[in-house]
Design an enzyme around this catalytic site. Structure first.
Site, short mmCIF file in Angstrom:
data_model
loop_
_atom_site.label_atom_id
_atom_site.label_comp_id
_atom_site.label_asym_id
_atom_site.label_seq_id
_atom_site.Cartn_x
_atom_site.Cartn_y
_atom_site.Cartn_z
N GLU A 287 31.52 -3.10 73.97
CA GLU A 287 30.51 -3.21 74.92
C GLU A 287 31.07 -2.22 75.47
O GLU A 287 31.84 -1.66 76.63
CB GLU A 287 31.24 -4.06 75.20
CG GLU A 287 30.67 -4.43 76.20
CD GLU A 287 29.38 -6.02 75.96
OE1 GLU A 287 28.81 -5.47 76.44
OE2 GLU A 287 29.35 -6.48 75.39
N CYS B 203 29.80 -2.94 84.01
CA CYS B 203 28.98 -2.16 83.53
C CYS B 203 27.42 -2.62 83.74
O CYS B 203 26.50 -1.53 83.32
CB CYS B 203 29.57 -2.20 81.94
SG CYS B 203 29.14 -3.39 81.34
#
Length: 420
Positions: free
Chosen positions: A229, A263
Site C-alpha cells: 500500500e 497517501c
C-alpha cells in the site's frame, strides 16, 4: 462511549522488541497456526470481538495518543483511525460465515465437466503486517482484522514514529488478544529487517517506495506474496468549466486532513492558466473559513509527525525553484507546525515540488495552457494512487481515463472514502 473495565495511561516511551523476542514471536504464532487454533470459526469471531473491545473500551486514550503523535483533532482521529477499525471488526463478525463459505462453481473444461468443483477459502498461514505512522491505528490493526477473519496467525510491526499510539496498542494488546496467535513487534529499521528475515506466508506493508523495495526483496527469498500500500504524486486536474468554489472546498478538505499526511491526498493541482488566480483566491477563502486566520491556534489542525519529516518539508519550501507562496508558509519546528501552504505558478520542471511525494500541508498549483499538457505532466510520474478530475464535460473526463492508470479515480468531487 464504552466504560473500560480497567484504566491505562498513554505511555510516554516505546520499548523496542529484542531480537530474541522477535524470533520467539514468529515461532510461537507459527506453532499455533500449525496446531489449527486460528482457523476455528468461533475463535475468529471471538478475537474480532476482542479487537473491537480493545479500541472501544479505551477510545478516549487512543484520542489522546493520536493527539500526542500527530496533533490529530478528535474528528480526524475518529474518521481516519478509530471508526475504520471498529467498522471492519463489525463487518467481519456479521459476514464471516458467508465470506468463508465454500463456493461451488461450474467446470469450464471438458476434462472436469463431471467433477464437483469447489472454491475453498483457506487461511494462508502466518501474516506479517507492517503498519505506518500516519494512521497508526488503522494501518496496523485493520489489516489484522482481515487476517483474523481469514483464519491466519499474525505478527504486527507497528510504526515506531507514532510512538504513543504504538505504545498504547502494545500495552493493551495482551490484555485482550490471544498472544499465542497474534504478536506485536516494536522497533526501527533493524528490527524490521530482522523480521523480514523470517518466512511468512503473506506480507502486508504500508509506506514508501524505498522500503517497499526491501520488503519485496526479502519476500522474494521465500516466494512470499506481498501486498504493498504505497503512495505517489496524486494530482488533481481542474478544467475550465469546473466550479472553483466546489473544487476548493473538496481539495482543502482532502489535502489538509491529517495535515496532508495521507497517501491519497492531492499532491499538486493542475489548473488552466487563465483560472489560476481565481482558484487561488477560492483556496485561500476556504482555508481561512475552515481553520481561521491562525491555524496554529485551532484544535482542528494537526502537526507533522516528527522533526525529521518537518525538516524534509521545510527543505522542499526552501529549495523550490519556482512558484510564489500565496498563503501560509509559516513554520515552527519546536511544535512541528507547518501552516496550510499554497504555492502558485509552480513549474512542471521544479525538482523540489514535482519529483517526490510531498506528504504534508504544501499544495503546489501548476498552471497549464492545454489539457493535453496537464495529462502529459501526470504521465511523467508512475501511476498515482489517486487521481482527481474536476470536469463537467464527459469528453474531458474520458481523456484522462483513456490515457493513464491510477488506483483510485474520482470525477467531479474529492473522494474521502479511504485514508492511507
Amino acid at each position: 462511549m464504552a466504560t473500560p473495565r480497567f484504566s491505562v495511561a498513554v505511555p510516554e516511551t516505546l520499548q523496542f522488541t529484542s531480537f530474541d523476542s522477535i524470533e520467539d514471536s514468529v515461532s510461537v504464532v507459527r506453532g499455533s497456526f500449525i496446531a489449527g487454533k486460528p482457523r476455528n470459526m468461533f475463535w475468529r469471531k471471538f478475537q474480532l470481538n476482542r479487537l473491537y473491545s480493545m479500541v472501544k473500551d479505551h477510545e478516549e486514550k487512543f484520542y489522546e495518543a493520536l493527539a500526542k503523535d500527530l496533533g490529530k483533532p478528535r474528528h480526524e482521529a475518529l474518521m481516519g483511525d478509530i471508526s475504520p477499525l471498529l467498522e471492519e471488526c463489525l463487518y467481519f463478525i456479521d459476514n464471516l460465515d458467508r465470506l468463508s463459505k465454500d463456493e461451488t462453481v461450474a467446470a469450464h473444461s471438458l476434462v472436469n465437466r463431471a467433477d464437483t468443483c469447489i472454491i475453498r477459502k483457506d487461511p494462508l498461514g502466518v501474516v506479517l503486517i507492517i503498519g505506518c505512522w500516519n494512521y497508526p491505528l488503522q494501518l496496523g490493526l485493520v489489516p489484522l482484522a482481515g487476517a483474523i477473519a481469514a483464519g491466519n496467525a499474525a505478527v504486527i510491526k507497528l510504526s515506531e514514529i507514532s510512538m504513543h499510539t504504538a505504545a498504547l496498542i502494545t500495552e493493551l494488546f495482551p490484555k485482550y488478544m490471544d498472544t499465542s496467535c497474534y504478536r506485536i513487534v516494536n522497533g526501527g529499521p533493524q528490527e524490521a529487517t530482522a523480521l523480514l528475515g523470517y518466512h511468512f506466508d503473506h506480507i502486508f506493508y504500508t509506506g514508501g517506495g524505498p522500503v517497499a523495495k526491501n520488503v519485496m526483496a526479502a519476500a522474494a527469498k521465500h516466494l512470499t506474496p506481498v501486498t504493498l500500500e504505497l503512495g505517489g504524486k496524486s494530482p488533481a486536474i481542474v478544467t475550465e468549466d469546473a466550479n472553483l468554489k466546489v473544487v476548493a472546498s473538496r481539495i482543502v478538505f482532502g489535502k489538509f486532513f491529517n495535515t496532508g499526511q495521507s497517501c491519497v491526498a492531492v499532491d499538486y493541482v493542475l489548473v488552466p492558466r487563465s483560472h489560476m488566480h481565481a482558484l487561488v483566491e477560492a483556496l485561500k477563502e476556504t482555508i481561512e473559513d475552515r481553520f481561521g486566520q491562525n491555524p496554529k491556534a485551532t484544535e482542528d489542525y494537526g502537526r507533522i509527525v516528527s522533526h525529521r519529516h518537518f525538516d524534509r518539508l521545510a527543505g522542499l519550501l526552501e529549495l523550490r525553484s519556482s512558484g510564489n507562496i500565496v498563503m501560509g508558509g509559516s513554520l515552527d519546528r519546536e511544535s512541528r507546525y507547518i501552516a496550510p501552504t499554497v504555492i502558485a505558478d509552480v513549474s512542471f520542471e521544479d525538482p523540489g515540488m514535482m519529483e517526490e511525494e510531498i506528504f504534508g500541508p504544501i499544495l503546489p498549483i501548476v498552471p497549464y495552457n492545454a489539457l493535453e499538457d496537464a495529462i502529459s505532466v501526470v504521465r511523467r510520474h508512475p501511476p498515482p494512487l489517486a487521481l482527481y478530475i474536476f470536469a463537467n464535460k464527459k469528453k474531458d473526463q474520458s481523456k484522462r481515463n483513456d490515457r493513464g492508470n491510477s488506483f483510485w479515480r474520482c470525477m467531479h468531487q474529492r473522494c474521502t472514502g479511504s485514508f492511507c
